[in-house]
Design a protein around this motif. Structure first.
Motif, mmCIF file in Angstrom:
data_model
loop_
_atom_site.group_PDB
_atom_site.id
_atom_site.type_symbol
_atom_site.label_atom_id
_atom_site.label_comp_id
_atom_site.label_asym_id
_atom_site.label_seq_id
_atom_site.Cartn_x
_atom_site.Cartn_y
_atom_site.Cartn_z
ATOM 1 N N THR A 263 1.022 -0.964 0.118
ATOM 2 C CA THR A 263 0.461 0.232 -0.038
ATOM 3 C C THR A 263 0.733 1.110 0.189
ATOM 4 O O THR A 263 0.343 2.358 -0.252
ATOM 5 N N ARG A 267 0.282 5.084 -6.340
ATOM 6 C CA ARG A 267 -0.356 5.087 -7.347
ATOM 7 C C ARG A 267 0.312 4.507 -8.628
ATOM 8 O O ARG A 267 1.113 6.054 -8.565
ATOM 9 N N ARG A 290 0.100 -1.790 -8.764
ATOM 10 C CA ARG A 290 -0.437 -0.078 -7.787
ATOM 11 C C ARG A 290 -1.813 0.906 -8.369
ATOM 12 O O ARG A 290 -1.538 2.166 -8.787
ATOM 13 N N ASN A 292 -5.703 1.091 -8.977
ATOM 14 C CA ASN A 292 -6.514 0.277 -8.734
ATOM 15 C C ASN A 292 -7.558 1.250 -8.342
ATOM 16 O O ASN A 292 -8.731 0.657 -7.815
ATOM 17 N N VAL A 296 -6.854 6.468 -11.725
ATOM 18 C CA VAL A 296 -5.628 5.897 -12.096
ATOM 19 C C VAL A 296 -5.614 5.574 -13.421
ATOM 20 O O VAL A 296 -5.328 5.456 -14.090
ATOM 21 N N THR A 334 -12.036 -0.236 -3.873
ATOM 22 C CA THR A 334 -11.337 -0.029 -3.795
ATOM 23 C C THR A 334 -10.592 -1.130 -3.634
ATOM 24 O O THR A 334 -10.229 -0.132 -1.892
ATOM 25 N N GLU A 424 -4.414 4.906 1.067
ATOM 26 C CA GLU A 424 -5.853 4.274 1.066
ATOM 27 C C GLU A 424 -6.560 3.868 1.817
ATOM 28 O O GLU A 424 -7.997 3.669 1.184
#
Ligand code: NAP
Ligand code: SF4
Length: 675
Positions: A263, A267, A290, A292, A296, A334, A424
């Motif tokens: 995490t 991203r 990454r 997600n 993105v 997510t 996140e």
């Protein structure tokens, strides 16, 4: 006009057109290993196909026994094994999807005594030294890939993915780190590439022209003596010429000391490599790692990737693409990249599922159907367990009210999301908040539940999810003004001084150290994060490995525990090492084997150490943060039970000792699924 024009654009691959740009990437669930689990695997994958994944890649199947990851792991090497796959391919096709089988030869990563590799170089993450393949042995592996591809076609797959990254066999041939050969399979870069190229050529010949052949290419090995960028691009061109139809990016070997999917990785941290590689080939390139959210993904696609691959986000929400297409992206559950219920399970040979979606991998077992009778359900507590229970009860058609004492939802996730690298976690609060709204649940914030009022209101069921309270250890001076509990510190109700002692080194103690030693979260800034972990450019250094340059900590921090074992032992298999490396990089002093916390006073924290406790040490500090676990808050449950109300206690209110979101969400969901 859709918010995601790139993501939702079809892609014509000649004999097949993908309806959108989202691939569900390979994720080993454990259901692949036994024929009897294939109906469950089929239900799991079909639900993702129905949710809009344009192409699904299965977990890895070895092309022969030597390539299996561990004894009894999935393989496709004989006609006998074909029939079981039909249930999977038929289910995915019936749901409107397409599916490719991943061919994964583990090489020296196989946890078996019969593992093979280009050279007899042992991996730092395996206890088995591989046997170096002879020339005949190398050719046998190539034939095995070809045979497996032919069998995959017979089994109804639309294609295969050749796993050429993450440090598995094909990748082992490519890098000088693991290929010490001097014959035609080693030495020069061209010779090191030969195995990968011959595998692709043989697979293409065996499977025919109208079959998808995805090659997973390691663009960034992240290990010393990995590949250079020139070697990667030359490989991409040769693999294309040998018959690959798509290149899927792979990042980092499993033995790399750089996190690539947890995490705290920003991203889309590696997605720029897709556009870079795209300049060298004519076939589509897939960006990974990454990615997600639809936002993105859209950004990555607009930046030059042809497709995006997501694996874990489809565990968290099988309807990812459908929701994005229908303008309901804010309803997507997510993936927070915690690994707790997916990869951490795989490593201990448990079936992979999802912390946020306990149905993942259990679609045929955890069925959330309409309730026969509509009941009046009150859920008390708006943390993960309570929110999951309220959502599930409402999905089943019950009339649901959720009461929360604070002025916001989130519970322990409201604390977690404030830790640098755990941003996140706020997505989960956003998801549940929106789901509760969509389902028409009445949410009452700043409302403390009252047992008498609930009993008088004629409620059918009360789900008590009142959570936990930090445990205060019995240490003389625990009421000293320097002492603060972790929740108050992280919520910003108190500010730490320059010198801090942290008591308790569980998950929370380690998180608190991240909080204390980080000014700006590198997870929100790709360049800062790359500098912190030494992620370079393979154009400059082999494998893209550079010297890490972490930012200095703004504070001196000492982390203490009574156990003599190394700190972080109890953390997740795939995340613990990242936290330990972070603590080292930030200069956190780790003190284990504390015999007694003697007292806290103006001088600081006094402890006794050593086997017999005879060594005394004072840790000078202006703040002592207490992270010594939690106690359940369950007064309400007891009061309700006394009044004869039907009560279901879930999450930390039920068991604080193992307070963990995975259990809390699963328990909340399961209790509500049975109401
Ligand atoms: P924890 O894991 O139980 O750790 C608390 C630590 O405090 C213990 O390891 C214990 O270590 C020490 N302790 C307990 N009672 C004490 C006492 N009376 N006096 C002094 N020390 C005491 O609890 P946590 O750190 O609050 O974590 C709670 C849960 O959240 C865990 O189950 C974890 O899974 C989850 N979590 C995980 C992460 C992560 O994976 N990154 C992050 C946050 C939370 P000694 O006995 O050795 O001193
Ligand atoms: Fe993502 Fe965590 Fe679920 Fe795995 S367990 S899919 S990392 S949210």
């Amino acid at each position: 006009m859709s918010d995601y024009p790139h993501l939702l654009a079809p892609l014509d691959l000649g004999h097949v057109t993908l309806p959108n740009r989202v691939v569900m990437g390979s994720m080993h669930t454990g259901l692949e290993d036994r024929a009897k689990d294939f109906p469950k695997l089929a239900a799991y994958l079909a639900e993702r196909a129905e949710g809009g994944a344009s192409l699904i890649v299965t977990g890895g199947f070895a092309p022969n026994l030597e390539g299996t990851l561990y004894p009894g792991a999935s393989k496709l090497s004989s006609r006998r094994e074909v029939a079981r796959h039909r249930v999977v391919t038929d289910a995915v096709h019936a749901a409107g999807g397409r599916i490719a089988l991943q061919l994964l030869h583990a090489g020296r990563y196989a946890f078996t005594p019969w593992c093979v590799a280009p050279s007899a170089v042992k991996s730092p993450i395996s206890k088995f030294r591989p046997r170096a393949l002879s020339d005949r042995g190398v050719r046998r592996q190539i034939r095995a890939f070809a045979r497996a591809a032919r069998l995959a076609r017979e089994a109804g797959y639309d294609g295969v993915e050749v796993m050429g990254s993450e440090g598995y066999l094909v990748n082992q041939f490519l890098a000088p780190r693991t290929n010490r050969r001097t014959d035609r399979w080693g030495g020069s870069a061209e010779n090191r590439r030969r195995f990968a190229v011959e595998v692709v050529r043989a697979v293409r010949e065996a499977a025919g022209p109208d079959f998808l052949l995805v090659y997973r290419i390691s663009v960034l090995d992240l290990v010393e003596e990995g590949q250079t960028w020139d070697e990667v691009t030359a490989l991409a061109r040769e693999v294309e010429a040998a018959g690959a139809s798509i290149l899927n990016l792979g990042i980092g070997w499993h033995e790399a000391r750089v996190p690539t999917i947890v995490t705290s990785v920003p991203r889309a941290a590696f997605a720029d490599h897709a556009a870079r590689l795209r300049e060298h080939v004519g076939i589509p390139v897939v960006a990974t790692n990454r990615i997600n959210t639809p936002e993105v993904a859209e950004r990555v696609l607009a930046g030059g990737a042809d497709l995006v691959s997501m694996a874990r986000p489809f565990l968290a929400d099988p309807q990812f693409v459908r929701k994005a297409a229908e303008g309901r992206a804010d309803e997507i559950n997510t993936c927070i990249a915690c690994n707790q219920a997916c990869l951490d399970h795989t490593f201990v040979k448990q079936r992979a599922t999802c912390l946020l979606n306990p149905r993942a991998g259990r679609e045929t077992e955890l069925v959330i159907g309409r309730a026969p009778v509509r009941r009046k359900v009150v859920v008390v507590g708006g943390g993960p367990a309570g929110m999951a229970a309220a959502v599930t009860a409402a999905e089943r058609g019950h009339e649901v009210e959720l009461l929360e004492g604070r002025d916001h939802l989130g519970g322990q996730f409201d604390i977690a999301m404030r830790i640098p690298g755990k941003e996140e976690f706020s997505e989960t609060i956003r998801y549940f908040t929106r789901r509760l709204e969509v389902l028409g649940v009445t949410v009452r914030l700043s409302t403390w539940a009252d047992a008498a009022a609930l009993a008088a209101a004629g409620v059918d069921d009360v789900v008590v999810a009142t959570g936990v309270t930090p445990r205060l250890p019995d240490i003389p001076g625990i009421d000293h003004p320097s002492v603060v509990t972790y929740d108050r510190l992280v919520r910003g109700e108190r500010v730490a001084g320059q010198r801090v002692a942290v008591i308790g080194a569980g998950g929370v103690g380690v998180d608190v150290c991240e909080f204390l030693t980080t000014d700006r979260s590198p997870s929100l800034d790709v360049d800062a994060w790359r500098a912190e972990w030494g992620v370079g450019d393979p154009e400059r250094t082999r494998g893209g490995v550079e010297r890490p340059r972490p930012e200095a900590s703004p504070r001196e921090v000492v982390l203490l525990q009574r156990k003599a074992t190394p700190i972080g032992r109890g953390l997740g298999k795939t995340t613990g090492w990242v936290h330990r490396a972070s603590l080292r990089a930030k200069g956190v002093e780790q003190v284990t084997g504390v015999v007694e916390y003697e007292r806290i006073d103006d001088e600081g924290l006094h402890v006794r150490l050593g086997e017999d406790g005879s060594q005394r040490r004072v840790i000078p500090c202006d703040t002592v943060v207490v992270c010594t676990g939690q106690d359940s808050v369950r007064t309400l449950a007891d009061e309700l039970e006394e009044r004869g109300v039907r009560v279901h206690v879930v999450g930390g209110a039920d068991v604080a000792a193992e307070l963990d979101a995975k259990r809390a969400i699963r328990q909340g969901t399961e209790v509500a699924a049975a109401l």
